[in-house]
Design a protein around this motif. Structure first.
Motif, mmCIF file in Angstrom:
data_model
loop_
_atom_site.group_PDB
_atom_site.id
_atom_site.type_symbol
_atom_site.label_atom_id
_atom_site.label_comp_id
_atom_site.label_asym_id
_atom_site.label_seq_id
_atom_site.Cartn_x
_atom_site.Cartn_y
_atom_site.Cartn_z
ATOM 1 N N ILE A 224 -0.470 -16.581 -4.472
ATOM 2 C CA ILE A 224 0.892 -16.754 -4.987
ATOM 3 C C ILE A 224 1.202 -15.842 -6.166
ATOM 4 O O ILE A 224 2.372 -15.703 -6.548
ATOM 5 N N ASN A 225 0.173 -15.203 -6.762
ATOM 6 C CA ASN A 225 0.445 -14.292 -7.870
ATOM 7 C C ASN A 225 0.667 -12.847 -7.393
ATOM 8 O O ASN A 225 0.908 -11.963 -8.217
ATOM 9 N N TYR A 226 0.597 -12.626 -6.087
ATOM 10 C CA TYR A 226 0.837 -11.281 -5.585
ATOM 11 C C TYR A 226 2.331 -10.975 -5.631
ATOM 12 O O TYR A 226 3.158 -11.739 -5.116
ATOM 13 N N SER A 227 2.701 -9.846 -6.258
ATOM 14 C CA SER A 227 4.113 -9.487 -6.393
ATOM 15 C C SER A 227 4.332 -8.004 -6.091
ATOM 16 O O SER A 227 5.200 -7.361 -6.695
ATOM 17 N N GLY A 228 3.522 -7.470 -5.189
ATOM 18 C CA GLY A 228 3.622 -6.056 -4.843
ATOM 19 C C GLY A 228 4.846 -5.722 -4.011
ATOM 20 O O GLY A 228 5.566 -6.598 -3.510
ATOM 21 N N THR A 229 5.101 -4.424 -3.891
ATOM 22 C CA THR A 229 6.181 -3.907 -3.052
ATOM 23 C C THR A 229 5.568 -3.172 -1.859
ATOM 24 O O THR A 229 4.628 -2.390 -2.030
ATOM 25 N N VAL A 230 6.077 -3.451 -0.664
ATOM 26 C CA VAL A 230 5.538 -2.815 0.538
ATOM 27 C C VAL A 230 6.594 -1.927 1.177
ATOM 28 O O VAL A 230 7.801 -2.177 1.071
ATOM 29 N N THR A 231 6.092 -0.880 1.829
ATOM 30 C CA THR A 231 6.944 0.019 2.607
ATOM 31 C C THR A 231 6.937 -0.436 4.061
ATOM 32 O O THR A 231 5.883 -0.787 4.601
ATOM 33 N N LEU A 232 8.112 -0.442 4.675
ATOM 34 C CA LEU A 232 8.250 -0.915 6.052
ATOM 35 C C LEU A 232 8.537 0.267 6.975
ATOM 36 O O LEU A 232 9.408 1.096 6.681
ATOM 37 N N THR A 233 7.811 0.334 8.075
ATOM 38 C CA THR A 233 8.037 1.367 9.083
ATOM 39 C C THR A 233 7.955 0.731 10.464
ATOM 40 O O THR A 233 7.422 -0.372 10.629
ATOM 41 N N SER A 234 8.467 1.466 11.460
ATOM 42 C CA SER A 234 8.443 0.947 12.826
ATOM 43 C C SER A 234 8.288 2.091 13.812
ATOM 44 O O SER A 234 8.712 3.235 13.558
ATOM 45 N N SER A 235 7.691 1.785 14.972
ATOM 46 C CA SER A 235 7.591 2.752 16.065
ATOM 47 C C SER A 235 8.947 2.976 16.723
ATOM 48 O O SER A 235 9.142 3.954 17.460
ATOM 49 N N ASP A 236 9.898 2.068 16.451
ATOM 50 C CA ASP A 236 11.251 2.178 17.004
ATOM 51 C C ASP A 236 12.065 3.130 16.125
ATOM 52 O O ASP A 236 12.383 2.788 14.969
ATOM 53 N N PRO A 237 12.431 4.315 16.639
ATOM 54 C CA PRO A 237 13.171 5.256 15.797
ATOM 55 C C PRO A 237 14.576 4.781 15.449
ATOM 56 O O PRO A 237 15.198 5.299 14.519
ATOM 57 N N LEU A 238 15.058 3.757 16.163
ATOM 58 C CA LEU A 238 16.408 3.231 15.915
ATOM 59 C C LEU A 238 16.382 1.878 15.200
ATOM 60 O O LEU A 238 17.419 1.225 15.079
ATOM 61 N N ALA A 239 15.218 1.466 14.768
ATOM 62 C CA ALA A 239 15.111 0.172 14.084
ATOM 63 C C ALA A 239 15.928 0.179 12.788
ATOM 64 O O ALA A 239 16.008 1.194 12.082
ATOM 65 N N VAL A 240 16.553 -0.960 12.514
ATOM 66 C CA VAL A 240 17.296 -1.139 11.257
ATOM 67 C C VAL A 240 16.502 -2.122 10.405
ATOM 68 O O VAL A 240 16.323 -3.290 10.780
ATOM 69 N N LEU A 241 16.017 -1.645 9.251
ATOM 70 C CA LEU A 241 15.177 -2.479 8.388
ATOM 71 C C LEU A 241 15.197 -1.892 6.983
ATOM 72 O O LEU A 241 15.483 -0.697 6.811
ATOM 73 N N PRO A 242 14.902 -2.702 5.972
ATOM 74 C CA PRO A 242 14.866 -2.148 4.610
ATOM 75 C C PRO A 242 13.686 -1.197 4.465
ATOM 76 O O PRO A 242 12.653 -1.350 5.126
ATOM 77 N N ALA A 243 13.849 -0.193 3.590
ATOM 78 C CA ALA A 243 12.761 0.761 3.364
ATOM 79 C C ALA A 243 11.579 0.083 2.691
ATOM 80 O O ALA A 243 10.412 0.356 3.017
ATOM 81 N N THR A 244 11.876 -0.812 1.747
ATOM 82 C CA THR A 244 10.825 -1.546 1.027
ATOM 83 C C THR A 244 11.259 -2.986 0.829
ATOM 84 O O THR A 244 12.448 -3.316 0.919
ATOM 85 N N VAL A 245 10.284 -3.833 0.535
ATOM 86 C CA VAL A 245 10.554 -5.225 0.182
ATOM 87 C C VAL A 245 9.493 -5.664 -0.807
ATOM 88 O O VAL A 245 8.337 -5.225 -0.735
ATOM 89 N N THR A 246 9.912 -6.510 -1.764
ATOM 90 C CA THR A 246 9.012 -6.946 -2.834
ATOM 91 C C THR A 246 8.647 -8.414 -2.664
ATOM 92 O O THR A 246 9.509 -9.254 -2.370
ATOM 93 N N PHE A 247 7.382 -8.718 -2.869
ATOM 94 C CA PHE A 247 6.894 -10.092 -2.751
ATOM 95 C C PHE A 247 7.290 -10.909 -3.984
ATOM 96 O O PHE A 247 7.307 -10.400 -5.111
ATOM 97 N N VAL A 248 7.561 -12.181 -3.753
ATOM 98 C CA VAL A 248 7.811 -13.148 -4.828
ATOM 99 C C VAL A 248 6.928 -14.352 -4.556
ATOM 100 O O VAL A 248 7.007 -14.952 -3.473
ATOM 101 N N ASN A 249 6.053 -14.648 -5.511
ATOM 102 C CA ASN A 249 5.114 -15.770 -5.352
ATOM 103 C C ASN A 249 4.287 -15.655 -4.069
ATOM 104 O O ASN A 249 4.023 -16.656 -3.391
ATOM 105 N N GLY A 250 3.917 -14.428 -3.741
ATOM 106 C CA GLY A 250 3.032 -14.217 -2.603
ATOM 107 C C GLY A 250 3.710 -14.101 -1.255
ATOM 108 O O GLY A 250 3.030 -13.974 -0.224
#
Length: 286
Positions: A224-250
């Protein structure tokens, strides 16, 4: 009138009035205003109160010990009136605090603490509203300097930052101070070693899909103390998703829409020195 048979001086008490007919059924169209009086010369109560849909509710605080009477009278040509008695006792006196603090905590992770003011018979003293000073054996602790009780209770957060057995102490500022202490075993925080991703096995193109990421340790326990930011990618070239997302309380949550039919992969990777990463596949249909 609903009024408890026993009350305490200085403690606000809820009172309910109900307008009834001769058959004791509620009269929902009654909207009169009643005058309130009491045998207690020190009582605190509203001068009047108005009914809504046959009911009126208010608070009264008695301040004289003994049997006291509360009376409500409306201002109709033929007044309606009712009275009820209550035995008013001296207020309970706080003689101790009871503290709830987890026996085990993690350094760097905020822990909830609850304080309760009690009398000698260990009954809650709801009229206690003192302010207490907070101290700890942990020189790196993060906590409020003081906290004030409301209705006999106080709640706050404390973050220990030194490993080992640590003590939390609360002391009020009364002439004869009340105090209590409790220990907790502070351990090193859990270290995230992997992510767990929730993603449906099958989705349709264009649909917004909720995805949840959870940071876990080697034993698969939530970190629950993990608060890192991750990069999101997909094999779908047309996928709609945020570039990054940040953890809150794990945990991290976001939406993704796949737009290419077939088996597609979603990958999350953090930016730590030794990156954590996870991927999951889903079957995208039209």
């Amino acid at each position: 009138m609903s009024l408890p048979e026993r009350t305490q001086t200085g403690v606000a008490t809820n009172v309910m009035l109900s307008a009834r007919n001769a058959q004791n059924r509620p009269v929902v169209n009654y909207s009169g205003t009643v005058t309130l009086t009491s045998s207690d010369p020190l009582v605190v109560l509203p001068a009047t109160v108005t009914f809504v849909n046959s009911y009126a509710q208010f608070k009264v605080t008695f301040n004289t010990s003994g049997t006291q009477t509360l009376t409500a009278t409306d201002n109709a040509t033929t007044p309606l009136t009712t009275s009820k008695q209550t035995a008013v006792a001296a207020p309970l006196v706080a003689t101790q605090f009871v503290m709830s603090l987890s026996e085990r905590t993690q350094s760097g992770v905020a822990a909830n603490v609850m304080l309760s003011a009690r009398n000698a018979q260990n009954r809650p003293v709801v009229n206690y509203s003192g302010t207490v000073t907070l101290t700890s054996s942990d020189p790196l602790v993060v906590l409020p300097a003081t906290v004030t009780f409301v209705n006999g209770y106080a709640q706050f957060k404390v973050t220990f930052n030194t490993l080992g057995t640590q003590t939390l102490t609360v002391t009020d500022n009364a002439t004869t101070p009340l105090t209590t202490s409790k220990q907790t075993a502070v351990s090193a925080p859990l270290a995230a070693t992997k992510f767990v991703m929730s993603l449906p096995e099958q989705v349709q193109t264009g649909d917004g899909i909720n995805v949840v990421l959870s940071a876990r340790n080697a034993q698969n326990q939530p970190v629950i103390n993990y608060s890192g930011t991750v990069t999101l990618t997909s094999s779908d070239p047309l996928a709609v998703l945020p570039a990054t997302v940040t953890f809150v309380n794990g945990y991290a949550q976001f939406a993704v829409s796949f737009n290419t039919i077939g088996t597609q992969t979603l990958t999350a990777t953090d930016n730590s020195a030794t990156p954590l990463t996870t991927s999951k596949q889903t079957a995208v249909s039209g």
